[in-house]
Design an enzyme around this catalytic site. Structure first.
Site, PDB file in Angstrom:
ATOM      1  N   GLY B  10       0.857  -1.194   0.000  1.00 58.20           N
ATOM      2  CA  GLY B  10       0.000   0.000   0.000  1.00 58.20           C
ATOM      3  C   GLY B  10       0.880   1.226   0.000  1.00 58.20           C
ATOM      4  N   ALA B  14       0.110   6.328   4.729  1.00 56.36           N
ATOM      5  CA  ALA B  14       0.747   5.480   5.745  1.00 56.36           C
ATOM      6  C   ALA B  14       1.911   4.707   5.139  1.00 56.36           C
ATOM      7  CB  ALA B  14      -0.283   4.525   6.352  1.00 56.36           C
ATOM      8  N   GLN B 229     -17.815   4.687  10.226  1.00 56.04           N
ATOM      9  CA  GLN B 229     -18.175   6.102  10.271  1.00 56.04           C
ATOM     10  C   GLN B 229     -19.024   6.506   9.071  1.00 56.04           C
ATOM     11  OE1 GLN B 229     -15.147   9.558   9.983  1.00 56.04           O
ATOM     12  NE2 GLN B 229     -16.052   9.680  12.014  1.00 56.04           N
ATOM     13  N   HIS B 231     -20.167   9.797   7.300  1.00 50.85           N
ATOM     14  CA  HIS B 231     -19.796  11.216   7.263  1.00 50.85           C
ATOM     15  C   HIS B 231     -21.068  12.038   7.111  1.00 50.85           C
ATOM     16  CE1 HIS B 231     -17.961  14.974   5.971  1.00 50.85           C
ATOM     17  NE2 HIS B 231     -16.770  14.488   6.260  1.00 50.85           N
ATOM     18  N   LEU B 241     -17.828  13.000  -1.210  1.00 52.11           N
ATOM     19  CA  LEU B 241     -17.518  13.697   0.035  1.00 52.11           C
ATOM     20  C   LEU B 241     -17.560  15.215  -0.134  1.00 52.11           C
ATOM     21  CD1 LEU B 241     -16.347  13.600   2.949  1.00 52.11           C
ATOM     22  CD2 LEU B 241     -14.090  13.659   1.910  1.00 52.11           C
ATOM     23  N   GLU B 244     -15.672  18.350   5.715  1.00 48.72           N
ATOM     24  CA  GLU B 244     -16.066  18.946   6.991  1.00 48.72           C
ATOM     25  C   GLU B 244     -15.512  20.365   7.102  1.00 48.72           C
ATOM     26  OE1 GLU B 244     -16.124  16.224  10.256  1.00 48.72           O
ATOM     27  OE2 GLU B 244     -15.023  17.606  11.512  1.00 48.72           O
ATOM     28  N   ARG B 275     -18.654  13.559  14.294  1.00 45.60           N
ATOM     29  CA  ARG B 275     -19.375  13.110  13.093  1.00 45.60           C
ATOM     30  C   ARG B 275     -20.528  12.171  13.393  1.00 45.60           C
ATOM     31  NH1 ARG B 275     -14.243  12.280   8.932  1.00 45.60           N
ATOM     32  NH2 ARG B 275     -14.002  14.502   8.508  1.00 45.60           N
ATOM     33  N   ARG B 377     -14.085   8.470  14.763  1.00 47.08           N
ATOM     34  CA  ARG B 377     -12.890   9.247  14.453  1.00 47.08           C
ATOM     35  C   ARG B 377     -13.244  10.718  14.292  1.00 47.08           C
ATOM     36  NH1 ARG B 377     -10.870  11.292   9.883  1.00 47.08           N
ATOM     37  NH2 ARG B 377     -12.145  10.125   8.411  1.00 47.08           N
TER      38      ARG B 377
END
Lengths: 374, 564
Positions: B10, B14, B229, B231, B241, B244, B275, B377
């Protein structure tokens, strides 16, 4: 719901057969994207249709294709718009991007072209020394300014249709040069001059762009790569006075002077002036080498000897006025997608100021004493 | 057979951060991704990254907000580490070249975000994830001599040797179809979340839970899988999306009566409550008939209260999304949004160094569960999570490799995986299409494992997932070729998604209380006495998940009632 006919360019490298067209009818709302159309065909009819895609929202840059001959993101092109630009048969054509080798169907080899060029421009920040303990202190405007080139998603749409690259495959190209502006416009970078000298001296560098605007049209993110290239040139020429061996800087200056004097371009002067004037030793071989072009122009009556030698046009007052205003400014004004209006427009609206206060009470103690009211 | 000290699977934030950290210690590093690194889903993170860099802020305040946001399910030791290390990490990013927006003094500007007790979110317009990801990729290009990149390679399995250690992975080069065994002393999973288990979702098509399922298959436990979660602001039209950051800049949420309904649910924080709270409030308004839009399934997000110039410089991406995908100029009129699946708090269980209980296997980012997010989160904590734990797992994976010889990895797993692919390619056209099963899965999960859940719904979801698992075994593919056969990869991804979904449903059924993102209408209260604990799910050799529990680490902050 409406029906759309999609004609997808297919190519299977293992078959040994030539590319071919594959037509599918899909049913979707008209404002849905061409990508959704392709995926519907793939999901419901033929799972072997090859297309890179991921986010569906024009941010990952995977689905660069040509729709009806125009490059862009499949996810960012509405079916109804695509239909409007389709041919008389009402079939939307989807092809792989240009200027890059095709791997399979709509998938092109971006490593072989696009990413190679990105790597050519030293694509990382060379931070000024000493590196501060906290952040570099730089102006608010400077970071908003580079956001436009930072907004590039590396989709390759601009590379696909770059005309200069068609002629000179080694041209570093719009995407990589736009990326260069992201460093040259960044006040934290220590190598502005070296970068510009490097890319000005490169035969395939900043002066290899022919100003055709194709990349600006192609870019789905408003990066306007050509504008970034022109900014690189202005900084190289006007700020660092870099005289490159490609004569790019002198050519730019000759162009500006030519228009200032004539109002419209006087081609016969442009070439010699770019090399320091008709009688400059450097101009002679250039003039001789351009004789065939001159002859062709004469033969096709694009040019008459009288017009070439005695350019009658003189710049009208309006043009002179523009020069006075623009050159009289302390700073150059540059267009930027992220900057619109003036700071006065940003006076906080009272309701928003109230909302911001809600979000900014005192810091909370570890025991959470403020927590329940925060 | 390529062999490296550290193999990273990946190449989002990260993974790239892990690669840079591991390479810095002198370890040999390979980073492998099924897409080109800049296509990774980190690119879609919009609003920003949290760090207590304002001198009047304190990392403890950030930690408290995060713990409260997690509904006290987050592990406080891990949260402390994340929040304490955040300022230095953000400065590292700035020095690496991230073009963080500045205030008038030329310092990094900070914006308000949900669940935070002060402005703490550093940002680049509303393309923060993209800016970070592209700058990290610049660093990968800079360090190309010490970091080997394998771009467009698809992992089919982790390799576990007879001693129960992870010693590499098997992957398929997408461009050629060639299978390869990658041998490594340490392996870091950084392959993101599993949003595609739900339809619709804000997540990209590549977010198919590969790493979560691979770890699960290899025997590593998963944790907090029930915590999904939703959103609060996803485009009603297609689930995209809307950052926020819009509410952080001051935008309002309005119901069909034009009411700023958050007054009823979170009188102090209003639109900037956490959220789970905002999404539930919206869902309640919709269920009670005060939704907007053609089918009354939406809520108005009114960005017109933000000055237009500010919107154009700081929220440019959602200006584009509004224009391109909903035909709305958000600077002039409200846009219709609704809660949408966005993030999975759970994942492969790790310690604060990214190590999983399976020796040699590390995990970081959305694929992992440290757990810093617990039940919910906070916005702008996910970018932080990827970087802090990406770096820490890179460093620790490299340190583990330092003192060991390269373990043997045979081609046994490669042969199994090649046979598995051959079997998929050879399936007759009698089964269902992969896409059909995927759609049924996504709609099922979004119906039964969403904002509001109950026993009966989750039971039916469980039955459907078990059935789909059977059907997936005979799902056929059209593409029989070797070059860029995305069809066969889609079939493997479907298996990954089904494993993830099954564990999500099992854990949601197990948690008989409401906490964070999990709201059980049949158990509407938080129950600390019985459920202040993590739910772990592992395979234990069989095909069905086995449930166990682990303790929540509490340092300074005792659970308390949670209001905003």
């Amino acid at each position: 719901m409406a029906e759309f006919k999609l004609k997808i360019r297919r190519y299977d490298p293992q078959s040994g057969a030539a590319p071919y067209w594959d037509e599918h009818t899909v049913e979707l709302e008209p404002h849905r994207s061409v990508l959704e159309g392709i995926l519907q065909a793939r999901n419901e009819k033929d799972g072997s249709i090859g297309v890179r895609c991921s986010c569906r929202a024009a941010i990952c840059g995977s689905c660069g294709v040509r729709v009806n001959g125009k490059p862009g993101l499949a996810c960012h092109t509405h079916l109804d718009d695509a239909l409007a630009s389709a041919g008389e048969d009402g079939v939307i054509e989807v092809e792989p991007m240009g200027n890059m080798p095709i791997i399979k169907d709509l998938i092109v080899d971006m490593d072989a072209v696009h990413w190679k060029k990105i790597q050519r421009v030293t694509p990382w920040l060379i931070g000024k020394e000493p590196v501060p303990e906290r952040e570099y202190i730089v102006s608010r405007e400077s970071m908003i300014d580079v956001t436009q080139s930072m907004a590039c998603i590396q989709c390759g749409a601009c590379v696909s249709d770059c005309l200069s690259m068609e002629v000179d495959p080694l041209f570093i190209g719009p995407a990589a040069l736009a990326k260069t502006y992201r460093f040259v416009g960044d006040p934290r970078d220590a190598a502005h001059e070296q970068r510009l000298k490097d890319l000005g001296e490169d035969k395939h560098g900043i002066y290899d762009c022919t100003h055709c605007f194709k990349c600006i049209e192609a870019c789905p993110k408003g990066v306007a790569p050509m504008n970034q290239i022109m900014r690189l040139r202005r900084i190289a020429g006007n700020d660092f006075h870099i005289k490159d061996r490609n004569n790019g800087e002198r050519h730019e200056m000759a162009f500006v002077k030519n228009i200032e004097k004539n109002g419209i371009l006087h081609e016969a002067d442009l070439l010699p002036d770019s090399y320091g004037g008709k009688f400059h030793p450097r101009a002679v071989p250039e003039l001789i080498s351009s004789l065939p072009i001159v002859m062709t122009a004469l033969l096709r009556r694009k040019m008459t000897p009288a017009k070439a030698l005695l350019h009658p046009h003189r710049a009208p007052d309006g043009v002179k006025k523009i020069y006075e205003i623009v050159e009289g400014r302390d700073e150059r004004n540059e267009f930027n997608l992220y900057i619109s209006g003036t700071d006065a427009d940003n006076e906080p609206n009272p309701e928003v100021a109230a909302a911001a206060e809600v979000a900014e009470p005192a810091a909370v103690a570890p025991d959470g004493s403020e927590g329940s009211s925060a | 057979m390529p062999a490296h000290d550290v193999l990273i699977i990946g190449a989002g934030l990260a993974g790239q951060r892990a690669a840079l950290a591991a390479a810095k210690t002198g370890a040999t590093v390979a980073i492998l991704s099924k897409v080109h690194p800049v296509r990774s889903h980190s690119v879609a993170a919009a609003g920003g990254i949290n760090a207590a860099i304002n001198p009047v802020d304190d990392w403890r305040s950030h930690a408290y907000d995060t713990i409260k946001g997690s509904d006290f399910l987050g592990d406080q030791d891990a949260i402390e580490i994340m929040c304490r290390e955040a300022p230095a990490e953000v400065m590292w990013l700035e020095h690496a070249g991230v073009t963080f927006h500045r205030n008038e003094k030329g310092e990094m500007d900070l914006r308000a975000f949900g669940g935070a007790s002060m402005k703490r979110t550093a940002y680049v317009a509303d393309i923060t994830g993209q800016a970070l990801l592209h700058v990290l990729y610049e660093q990968l290009m800079k360090y190309h001599e010490v970091i080997d990149r394998f771009e467009e390679w698809f992992v089919t399995s982790l390799i576990v040797n007879d001693n129960g250690e992870c010693v590499g992975a098997v992957a398929r080069e997408i461009r050629s179809g060639r299978m390869e065994t990658f041998n490594a002393k340490s392996v870091i999973l950084a392959s993101g979340g599993a949003g595609q288990c739900f339809q619709p979702t804000t997540n990209a098509l590549i977010c198919t839970g590969d790493g979560i399922a691979q770890a699960y298959q290899a025997g590593a436990p998963l944790m907090d899988m029930e915590m999904i979660q939703y959103h609060p602001t996803t485009l009603a039209e297609n689930g995209f999306l809307i950052t926020e950051g819009a509410r952080g800049e001051g935008a309002h949420l309005l119901n069909s009566e034009g009411e700023r309904f958050m007054e009823k649910y979170a009188p102090n924080k209003m639109e900037l409550a956490s959220r789970d709270v905002v999404s539930r409030a919206e869902q309640t308004e919709i269920l009670e008939g005060r939704g907007v839009g053609p089918d009354k399934q939406g809520i108005y997000l009114d960005i017109t209260v933000v000055p237009r110039k500010r919107t154009l410089e700081a929220l440019r991406e959602i200006v584009n999304i509004g224009k391109d995908f909903a035909g709305v100029d958000i600077t002039r009129e409200p846009i219709i949004i609704q809660p949408g699946m966005h993030y999975i708090m759970g994942g492969v269980k790790t310690d604060v160094n990214g190590a999983t209980p399976l020796p040699g296997l590390y995990a970081a980012g959305e694929v992992a569960c440290v757990s810093v997010h617990g039940g919910n989160r906070l916005g702008a904590n996910s970018l932080l999570d990827t970087l802090i734990f990406g770096r820490r797992s890179g460093e620790h994976a490299a340190a583990r490799a330092l003192d060991m010889k390269m373990p043997n990895a045979s081609d046994e797993q490669l042969n199994k995986d090649s046979a598995m692919i051959a079997e998929i390619l050879g399936r007759p056209k009698t089964g269902r299409r992969v896409s059909e099963i995927k759609l049924e899965l996504g709609e099922t999960m979004n119906r039964y494992a969403a904002v509001y859940r109950d026993e009966a719904g989750l039971q039916s979801a469980h039955e459907i997932v078990r059935r789909l698992k059977e059907e997936a075994k005979t799902a056929y593919v059209d593409d029989k070729g070797a070059v860029f056969n995305q069809d066969v990869l889609g079939a493997i991804e479907l298996d990954y998604m089904l494993d993830c979904s099954e564990t999500i449903v099992m854990a949601s059924l197990e948690r008989k209380e409401s906490r964070g993102a999990q709201f059980r209408t049949d158990y509407p209260d938080r129950n600390d006495a019985e459920w202040l604990k993590h739910i772990d799910v592992s395979r234990n050799g069989g095909d069905t998940p086995t449930i166990s529990y682990s303790e929540v680490t509490i340092t300074d902050w005792q659970p308390e009632a949670r209001t905003y």
